[in-house]
Design a protein around this motif. Structure first.
Motif, mmCIF file in Angstrom:
data_model
loop_
_atom_site.group_PDB
_atom_site.id
_atom_site.type_symbol
_atom_site.label_atom_id
_atom_site.label_comp_id
_atom_site.label_asym_id
_atom_site.label_seq_id
_atom_site.Cartn_x
_atom_site.Cartn_y
_atom_site.Cartn_z
ATOM 1 N N MET A 1 0.828 -1.181 0.000
ATOM 2 C CA MET A 1 0.000 0.000 0.000
ATOM 3 C C MET A 1 0.874 1.248 0.000
ATOM 4 S SD MET A 1 -3.075 -0.453 2.630
ATOM 5 C CE MET A 1 -4.284 -1.685 2.446
ATOM 6 N N PRO A 2 0.702 2.115 -0.980
ATOM 7 C CA PRO A 2 1.481 3.353 -1.005
ATOM 8 C C PRO A 2 1.011 4.330 0.071
ATOM 9 C CG PRO A 2 0.437 2.912 -3.135
ATOM 10 C CD PRO A 2 -0.068 1.925 -2.175
ATOM 11 N N THR A 3 1.948 5.079 0.605
ATOM 12 C CA THR A 3 1.627 6.179 1.509
ATOM 13 C C THR A 3 1.756 7.455 0.702
ATOM 14 O OG1 THR A 3 2.491 4.954 3.391
ATOM 15 C CG2 THR A 3 2.272 7.317 3.661
ATOM 16 N N VAL A 4 0.687 8.256 0.693
ATOM 17 C CA VAL A 4 0.654 9.452 -0.140
ATOM 18 C C VAL A 4 0.220 10.658 0.675
ATOM 19 C CG1 VAL A 4 0.136 8.154 -2.243
ATOM 20 C CG2 VAL A 4 -1.736 9.046 -0.869
ATOM 21 N N ARG A 5 0.398 11.831 0.086
ATOM 22 C CA ARG A 5 -0.124 13.077 0.645
ATOM 23 C C ARG A 5 -1.033 13.667 -0.427
ATOM 24 N NH1 ARG A 5 2.929 14.835 5.155
ATOM 25 N NH2 ARG A 5 4.837 13.676 5.370
ATOM 26 N N THR A 6 -2.189 14.137 0.003
ATOM 27 C CA THR A 6 -3.148 14.692 -0.954
ATOM 28 C C THR A 6 -3.151 16.205 -0.872
ATOM 29 O OG1 THR A 6 -4.995 14.643 0.600
ATOM 30 C CG2 THR A 6 -4.631 12.669 -0.731
ATOM 31 N N THR A 7 -3.694 16.836 -1.902
ATOM 32 C CA THR A 7 -3.780 18.290 -1.914
ATOM 33 C C THR A 7 -4.779 18.788 -0.875
ATOM 34 O OG1 THR A 7 -5.438 18.199 -3.667
ATOM 35 C CG2 THR A 7 -3.144 18.486 -4.341
ATOM 36 N N MET A 8 -5.697 17.921 -0.449
ATOM 37 C CA MET A 8 -6.689 18.324 0.542
ATOM 38 C C MET A 8 -6.103 18.342 1.952
ATOM 39 S SD MET A 8 -9.943 16.253 -0.966
ATOM 40 C CE MET A 8 -8.991 14.900 -1.648
ATOM 41 N N ARG A 9 -5.161 17.436 2.218
ATOM 42 C CA ARG A 9 -4.496 17.363 3.523
ATOM 43 C C ARG A 9 -3.012 17.033 3.319
ATOM 44 N NH1 ARG A 9 -8.667 14.054 7.381
ATOM 45 N NH2 ARG A 9 -10.323 15.604 7.296
ATOM 46 N N PRO A 10 -2.236 18.009 2.841
ATOM 47 C CA PRO A 10 -0.829 17.725 2.531
ATOM 48 C C PRO A 10 0.026 17.435 3.765
ATOM 49 C CG PRO A 10 -1.305 20.048 2.235
ATOM 50 C CD PRO A 10 -2.610 19.365 2.516
ATOM 51 N N ASP A 23 -6.693 6.455 -8.871
ATOM 52 C CA ASP A 23 -7.780 7.435 -8.977
ATOM 53 C C ASP A 23 -7.318 8.818 -8.532
ATOM 54 O OD1 ASP A 23 -9.576 5.607 -9.983
ATOM 55 O OD2 ASP A 23 -10.490 5.171 -8.031
ATOM 56 N N LEU A 24 -6.620 8.897 -7.401
ATOM 57 C CA LEU A 24 -6.118 10.187 -6.905
ATOM 58 C C LEU A 24 -5.127 10.799 -7.886
ATOM 59 C CD1 LEU A 24 -5.619 9.290 -3.140
ATOM 60 C CD2 LEU A 24 -7.331 10.848 -4.065
ATOM 61 N N GLN A 25 -4.278 9.952 -8.456
ATOM 62 C CA GLN A 25 -3.281 10.431 -9.419
ATOM 63 C C GLN A 25 -3.956 10.976 -10.674
ATOM 64 O OE1 GLN A 25 -0.681 7.421 -11.088
ATOM 65 N NE2 GLN A 25 1.046 8.824 -10.937
ATOM 66 N N ARG A 26 -4.957 10.284 -11.186
ATOM 67 C CA ARG A 26 -5.675 10.722 -12.386
ATOM 68 C C ARG A 26 -6.395 12.046 -12.161
ATOM 69 N NH1 ARG A 26 -8.031 5.024 -12.989
ATOM 70 N NH2 ARG A 26 -6.352 3.954 -14.023
ATOM 71 N N GLN A 27 -6.876 12.251 -10.927
ATOM 72 C CA GLN A 27 -7.604 13.470 -10.614
ATOM 73 C C GLN A 27 -6.679 14.629 -10.255
ATOM 74 O OE1 GLN A 27 -10.594 12.640 -7.626
ATOM 75 N NE2 GLN A 27 -11.029 10.658 -8.553
ATOM 76 N N GLY A 28 -5.376 14.361 -10.149
ATOM 77 C CA GLY A 28 -4.412 15.410 -9.823
ATOM 78 C C GLY A 28 -4.463 15.821 -8.361
ATOM 79 N N LEU A 29 -4.833 14.901 -7.485
ATOM 80 C CA LEU A 29 -4.985 15.223 -6.070
ATOM 81 C C LEU A 29 -3.792 14.810 -5.218
ATOM 82 C CD1 LEU A 29 -8.747 14.254 -5.644
ATOM 83 C CD2 LEU A 29 -7.758 16.522 -5.961
ATOM 84 N N LEU A 30 -2.756 14.270 -5.825
ATOM 85 C CA LEU A 30 -1.578 13.863 -5.060
ATOM 86 C C LEU A 30 -0.562 14.989 -5.009
ATOM 87 C CD1 LEU A 30 -1.008 10.229 -6.351
ATOM 88 C CD2 LEU A 30 -2.108 10.951 -4.231
ATOM 89 N N VAL A 31 0.058 15.140 -3.843
ATOM 90 C CA VAL A 31 1.144 16.110 -3.692
ATOM 91 C C VAL A 31 2.418 15.376 -4.063
ATOM 92 C CG1 VAL A 31 2.436 17.513 -2.050
ATOM 93 C CG2 VAL A 31 -0.046 17.356 -1.863
ATOM 94 N N GLU A 32 3.106 15.899 -5.047
ATOM 95 C CA GLU A 32 4.349 15.271 -5.492
ATOM 96 C C GLU A 32 5.465 15.598 -4.515
ATOM 97 O OE1 GLU A 32 4.542 13.191 -8.071
ATOM 98 O OE2 GLU A 32 2.414 13.498 -8.436
ATOM 99 N N PRO A 33 6.350 14.647 -4.242
ATOM 100 C CA PRO A 33 7.481 14.950 -3.369
ATOM 101 C C PRO A 33 8.386 15.980 -4.029
ATOM 102 C CG PRO A 33 7.734 12.786 -4.349
ATOM 103 C CD PRO A 33 6.376 13.294 -4.743
ATOM 104 N N PRO A 34 9.018 16.839 -3.250
ATOM 105 C CA PRO A 34 9.899 17.839 -3.852
ATOM 106 C C PRO A 34 11.080 17.167 -4.537
ATOM 107 C CG PRO A 34 10.144 17.828 -1.475
ATOM 108 C CD PRO A 34 9.001 16.897 -1.810
#
Length: 55
Positions: A1-10, A23-34
């Motif tokens: 299971m990936p651990t991610v950060r979303t734009t709603m709760r970074p 689904d989150l990636q397709r919707q552009g809701l993931l915060v990309e790591p710097p």
């Protein structure tokens, strides 16, 4: 299971399943790591050698 950060709760990492991650990636809701800062290649300066004799 990936651990991610979303734009709603970074500030909160969350674990998601593979389908939810896609689904989150397709919707552009993931915060990309710097990205790490770009490193410029070191170039050597041409220095005339002491053994070369001109003219």
């Amino acid at each position: 299971m990936p651990t991610v950060r979303t734009t709603m709760r970074p500030d909160q990492p969350i674990e998601v399943g593979e389908a939810e991650y896609l689904d989150l990636q397709r919707q552009g809701l993931l915060v990309e790591p710097p990205e790490p800062p770009a490193v410029m290649p070191v170039t050597k300066k041409a220095v005339p050698s002491a053994t070369s004799k001109e003219g």
